[in-house]
Write a protein that holds these residues in place. Structure first.
Motif, PDB file in Angstrom:
ATOM      1  N   ARG A   1       0.834  -1.205   0.000  1.00 54.08           N
ATOM      2  CA  ARG A   1       0.000   0.000   0.000  1.00 54.08           C
ATOM      3  C   ARG A   1       0.872   1.260   0.000  1.00 54.08           C
ATOM      4  O   ARG A   1       0.613   2.207  -0.732  1.00 54.08           O
ATOM      5  CB  ARG A   1      -0.926  -0.003   1.217  1.00 54.08           C
ATOM      6  CG  ARG A   1      -1.976   1.100   1.190  1.00 54.08           C
ATOM      7  CD  ARG A   1      -2.946   0.967   2.354  1.00 54.08           C
ATOM      8  NE  ARG A   1      -3.685  -0.275   2.291  1.00 54.08           N
ATOM      9  CZ  ARG A   1      -3.542  -1.283   3.145  1.00 54.08           C
ATOM     10  NH1 ARG A   1      -2.661  -1.201   4.128  1.00 54.08           N
ATOM     11  NH2 ARG A   1      -4.269  -2.383   3.032  1.00 54.08           N
ATOM     12  N   LEU A   2       1.934   1.251   0.830  1.00 57.25           N
ATOM     13  CA  LEU A   2       2.847   2.392   0.869  1.00 57.25           C
ATOM     14  C   LEU A   2       3.563   2.548  -0.468  1.00 57.25           C
ATOM     15  O   LEU A   2       3.729   3.661  -0.980  1.00 57.25           O
ATOM     16  CB  LEU A   2       3.864   2.217   1.995  1.00 57.25           C
ATOM     17  CG  LEU A   2       4.898   3.336   2.166  1.00 57.25           C
ATOM     18  CD1 LEU A   2       4.211   4.675   2.407  1.00 57.25           C
ATOM     19  CD2 LEU A   2       5.852   3.003   3.320  1.00 57.25           C
ATOM     20  N   THR A   3       3.957   1.427  -1.058  1.00 57.37           N
ATOM     21  CA  THR A   3       4.615   1.465  -2.365  1.00 57.37           C
ATOM     22  C   THR A   3       3.675   2.025  -3.427  1.00 57.37           C
ATOM     23  O   THR A   3       4.092   2.803  -4.296  1.00 57.37           O
ATOM     24  CB  THR A   3       5.078   0.055  -2.774  1.00 57.37           C
ATOM     25  OG1 THR A   3       5.987  -0.437  -1.787  1.00 57.37           O
ATOM     26  CG2 THR A   3       5.764   0.072  -4.123  1.00 57.37           C
ATOM     27  N   SER A   4       2.410   1.644  -3.355  1.00 61.19           N
ATOM     28  CA  SER A   4       1.424   2.139  -4.321  1.00 61.19           C
ATOM     29  C   SER A   4       1.262   3.645  -4.212  1.00 61.19           C
ATOM     30  O   SER A   4       1.180   4.356  -5.224  1.00 61.19           O
ATOM     31  CB  SER A   4       0.086   1.435  -4.092  1.00 61.19           C
ATOM     32  OG  SER A   4      -0.906   1.949  -4.954  1.00 61.19           O
ATOM     33  N   ILE A   5       1.230   4.157  -2.985  1.00 62.16           N
ATOM     34  CA  ILE A   5       1.098   5.602  -2.788  1.00 62.16           C
ATOM     35  C   ILE A   5       2.336   6.326  -3.303  1.00 62.16           C
ATOM     36  O   ILE A   5       2.239   7.363  -3.965  1.00 62.16           O
ATOM     37  CB  ILE A   5       0.862   5.923  -1.298  1.00 62.16           C
ATOM     38  CG1 ILE A   5      -0.463   5.309  -0.831  1.00 62.16           C
ATOM     39  CG2 ILE A   5       0.854   7.431  -1.068  1.00 62.16           C
ATOM     40  CD1 ILE A   5      -0.678   5.385   0.665  1.00 62.16           C
ATOM     41  N   PHE A   6       3.514   5.756  -3.011  1.00 63.66           N
ATOM     42  CA  PHE A   6       4.763   6.339  -3.517  1.00 63.66           C
ATOM     43  C   PHE A   6       4.757   6.385  -5.044  1.00 63.66           C
ATOM     44  O   PHE A   6       5.093   7.411  -5.652  1.00 63.66           O
ATOM     45  CB  PHE A   6       5.961   5.510  -3.018  1.00 63.66           C
ATOM     46  CG  PHE A   6       7.178   5.630  -3.885  1.00 63.66           C
ATOM     47  CD1 PHE A   6       7.943   6.795  -3.902  1.00 63.66           C
ATOM     48  CD2 PHE A   6       7.560   4.572  -4.718  1.00 63.66           C
ATOM     49  CE1 PHE A   6       9.064   6.901  -4.728  1.00 63.66           C
ATOM     50  CE2 PHE A   6       8.677   4.678  -5.529  1.00 63.66           C
ATOM     51  CZ  PHE A   6       9.425   5.849  -5.537  1.00 63.66           C
ATOM     52  N   THR A   7       4.354   5.281  -5.674  1.00 65.57           N
ATOM     53  CA  THR A   7       4.333   5.216  -7.140  1.00 65.57           C
ATOM     54  C   THR A   7       3.362   6.224  -7.724  1.00 65.57           C
ATOM     55  O   THR A   7       3.657   6.884  -8.729  1.00 65.57           O
ATOM     56  CB  THR A   7       3.948   3.798  -7.594  1.00 65.57           C
ATOM     57  OG1 THR A   7       4.873   2.853  -7.033  1.00 65.57           O
ATOM     58  CG2 THR A   7       3.981   3.686  -9.108  1.00 65.57           C
ATOM     59  N   GLU A   8       2.202   6.371  -7.075  1.00 62.30           N
ATOM     60  CA  GLU A   8       1.215   7.334  -7.553  1.00 62.30           C
ATOM     61  C   GLU A   8       1.759   8.756  -7.453  1.00 62.30           C
ATOM     62  O   GLU A   8       1.580   9.573  -8.365  1.00 62.30           O
ATOM     63  CB  GLU A   8      -0.072   7.208  -6.747  1.00 62.30           C
ATOM     64  CG  GLU A   8      -1.169   8.159  -7.202  1.00 62.30           C
ATOM     65  CD  GLU A   8      -2.421   8.047  -6.352  1.00 62.30           C
ATOM     66  OE1 GLU A   8      -3.275   8.948  -6.467  1.00 62.30           O
ATOM     67  OE2 GLU A   8      -2.525   7.093  -5.573  1.00 62.30           O
ATOM     68  N   MET A   9       2.436   9.079  -6.346  1.00 62.51           N
ATOM     69  CA  MET A   9       3.028  10.409  -6.182  1.00 62.51           C
ATOM     70  C   MET A   9       4.115  10.654  -7.225  1.00 62.51           C
ATOM     71  O   MET A   9       4.241  11.763  -7.760  1.00 62.51           O
ATOM     72  CB  MET A   9       3.614  10.545  -4.774  1.00 62.51           C
ATOM     73  CG  MET A   9       2.576  10.653  -3.685  1.00 62.51           C
ATOM     74  SD  MET A   9       3.318  10.712  -2.032  1.00 62.51           S
ATOM     75  CE  MET A   9       4.277  12.224  -2.152  1.00 62.51           C
ATOM     76  N   LEU A  10       4.893   9.629  -7.511  1.00 62.84           N
ATOM     77  CA  LEU A  10       5.946   9.755  -8.517  1.00 62.84           C
ATOM     78  C   LEU A  10       5.335  10.037  -9.890  1.00 62.84           C
ATOM     79  O   LEU A  10       5.758  10.958 -10.603  1.00 62.84           O
ATOM     80  CB  LEU A  10       6.786   8.476  -8.548  1.00 62.84           C
ATOM     81  CG  LEU A  10       7.880   8.382  -9.614  1.00 62.84           C
ATOM     82  CD1 LEU A  10       8.925   9.484  -9.424  1.00 62.84           C
ATOM     83  CD2 LEU A  10       8.547   6.997  -9.564  1.00 62.84           C
ATOM     84  N   GLU A  11       4.329   9.253 -10.255  1.00 64.00           N
ATOM     85  CA  GLU A  11       3.702   9.399 -11.570  1.00 64.00           C
ATOM     86  C   GLU A  11       2.951  10.717 -11.721  1.00 64.00           C
ATOM     87  O   GLU A  11       2.853  11.265 -12.816  1.00 64.00           O
ATOM     88  CB  GLU A  11       2.746   8.235 -11.831  1.00 64.00           C
ATOM     89  CG  GLU A  11       3.435   6.930 -12.147  1.00 64.00           C
ATOM     90  CD  GLU A  11       4.275   7.020 -13.404  1.00 64.00           C
ATOM     91  OE1 GLU A  11       3.878   7.739 -14.350  1.00 64.00           O
ATOM     92  OE2 GLU A  11       5.338   6.402 -13.434  1.00 64.00           O
ATOM     93  N   ARG A  12       2.438  11.235 -10.605  1.00 64.41           N
ATOM     94  CA  ARG A  12       1.648  12.453 -10.651  1.00 64.41           C
ATOM     95  C   ARG A  12       2.466  13.657 -11.133  1.00 64.41           C
ATOM     96  O   ARG A  12       1.928  14.655 -11.584  1.00 64.41           O
ATOM     97  CB  ARG A  12       1.065  12.737  -9.269  1.00 64.41           C
ATOM     98  CG  ARG A  12      -0.143  13.675  -9.263  1.00 64.41           C
ATOM     99  CD  ARG A  12      -0.635  13.889  -7.845  1.00 64.41           C
ATOM    100  NE  ARG A  12      -1.085  12.635  -7.248  1.00 64.41           N
ATOM    101  CZ  ARG A  12      -1.096  12.401  -5.935  1.00 64.41           C
ATOM    102  NH1 ARG A  12      -0.655  13.322  -5.094  1.00 64.41           N
ATOM    103  NH2 ARG A  12      -1.541  11.245  -5.471  1.00 64.41           N
ATOM    104  N   GLN A  13       3.776  13.549 -11.039  1.00 61.44           N
ATOM    105  CA  GLN A  13       4.650  14.652 -11.458  1.00 61.44           C
ATOM    106  C   GLN A  13       4.858  14.705 -12.971  1.00 61.44           C
ATOM    107  O   GLN A  13       5.419  15.670 -13.488  1.00 61.44           O
ATOM    108  CB  GLN A  13       6.016  14.514 -10.790  1.00 61.44           C
ATOM    109  CG  GLN A  13       5.971  14.558  -9.273  1.00 61.44           C
ATOM    110  CD  GLN A  13       7.368  14.576  -8.685  1.00 61.44           C
ATOM    111  OE1 GLN A  13       7.875  15.596  -8.244  1.00 61.44           O
ATOM    112  NE2 GLN A  13       8.006  13.420  -8.697  1.00 61.44           N
TER     113      GLN A  13
END
Length: 300
Positions: A191-203
């Motif tokens: 779940r933490l990895t998913s949030i990190f990935t989403e934040m990365l992609e959002r940029q």
């Protein structure tokens, strides 16, 4: 500069000589077409990020250009495209046959707990191309034929039925990959990895000269997530097998490749937008990640 996101209306204007029948607002932009209905005089679509999802069955030779790679497909292929992934689709055969459907988030917003973007085929790192056998081609064609038929009907709940037909396509694609699931049910690390990935992609993508990369290190992301950087690193490594820094570096390199190939910015401007203090640091980073220089990519 990078092109702005292309809307569904702009897509219709480019692809069709006459505006097709438009769905009502509550249908979430859903539409379905035969490829033979396309505007034959239209020029190839530019590299762009679109504001809708697209599922396509296409036959023949084609090339698809993503941010960091280009792939050639031949024969019958089922393809999935999402709004977060810039791409350009190129026909290599003069005549192509097949089908495609398009829709926006609204088409599924009240029907999926996590949203359509969490389905594997619509994730950036998911599988987007599915070569089909002759029998598989016929089965996928039947799904699209049902959509075309239902799209013209007067049935009161036709968009519910069309939504089910799209799900049939999604499940069909997942069945081609035995052992995988339509959704991931994450543990705490995932779940933490998913949030990190989403934040990365959002940029991404970087689309204007006013846009700069803000989160560039594991520490940046950990602070934003209010967790210790070691905790973030352990979660990402355990879930993906790669370090946080590897994910960040690979994504920045992919965006750099896209900007070098598809924008008219000079290397210094690209370096600046991606957060490098000077072009030489950017060149060193890029060659370390890709084994080639920025200049060589720009000259291709």
């Amino acid at each position: 500069m990078m092109p702005e996101k292309t809307s569904l209306d702009s897509f219709y204007a480019h692809k069709f000589s006459e505006t097709p029948l438009l769905p009502p607002y509550e249908a979430g932009g859903f539409n379905v077409f035969r490829l033979t209905k396309l505007n034959e005089g239209a020029s190839p679509a530019p590299y762009a990020r679109y504001d809708f999802y697209k599922i396509m069955l296409i036959r023949g030779r084609h090339r698809c250009h993503y941010a960091h790679k280009s792939i050639e497909i031949n024969g019958s292929t089922l393809l999935f495209f999402n709004p977060a992934m810039p791409y350009r689709f190129e026909r290599l055969d003069k005549e192509s046959t097949g089908f495609f459907c398009v829709f926006k988030d609204l088409f599924y917003i009240d029907h999926l707990r996590n949203g359509i973007q969490d389905i594997d085929m619509f994730k950036r790192d998911g599988r987007h191309e599915f070569p089909l056998s002759e029998d598989q081609d016929k089965e996928v064609e039947s799904f699209f034929e049902k959509m075309l038929h239902e799209r013209q009907s007067d049935y009161r709940f036709k968009y519910d039925l069309l939504r089910n037909h799209v799900f049939e396509l999604l499940h069909f694609a997942m069945k081609i990959q035995p052992g995988e699931t339509l959704y991931h049910h994450p543990d705490t690390n995932a779940r933490l990895t998913s949030i990190f990935t989403e934040m990365l992609e959002r940029q991404f993508p970087i689309e204007s000269t006013d846009q700069f990369l803000e989160l560039r290190s594991a520490i940046d992301f950990a602070e934003k997530l209010s967790v210790h950087v070691n905790h973030l690193n352990r979660a990402v490594k355990k879930t993906t097998g790669k370090t946080t820094t590897e994910h960040i570096s690979q994504r920045i390199a992919a965006e750099a490749t896209a900007l070098l190939k598809h924008s008219d910015w000079n290397i210094s401007e690209i370096s600046d937008r991606l957060g490098f203090s000077n072009p030489s640091h950017f060149a060193y980073f890029f060659k370390k990640q890709t084994k080639v220089t920025p200049t060589s990519v720009r000259s291709v």
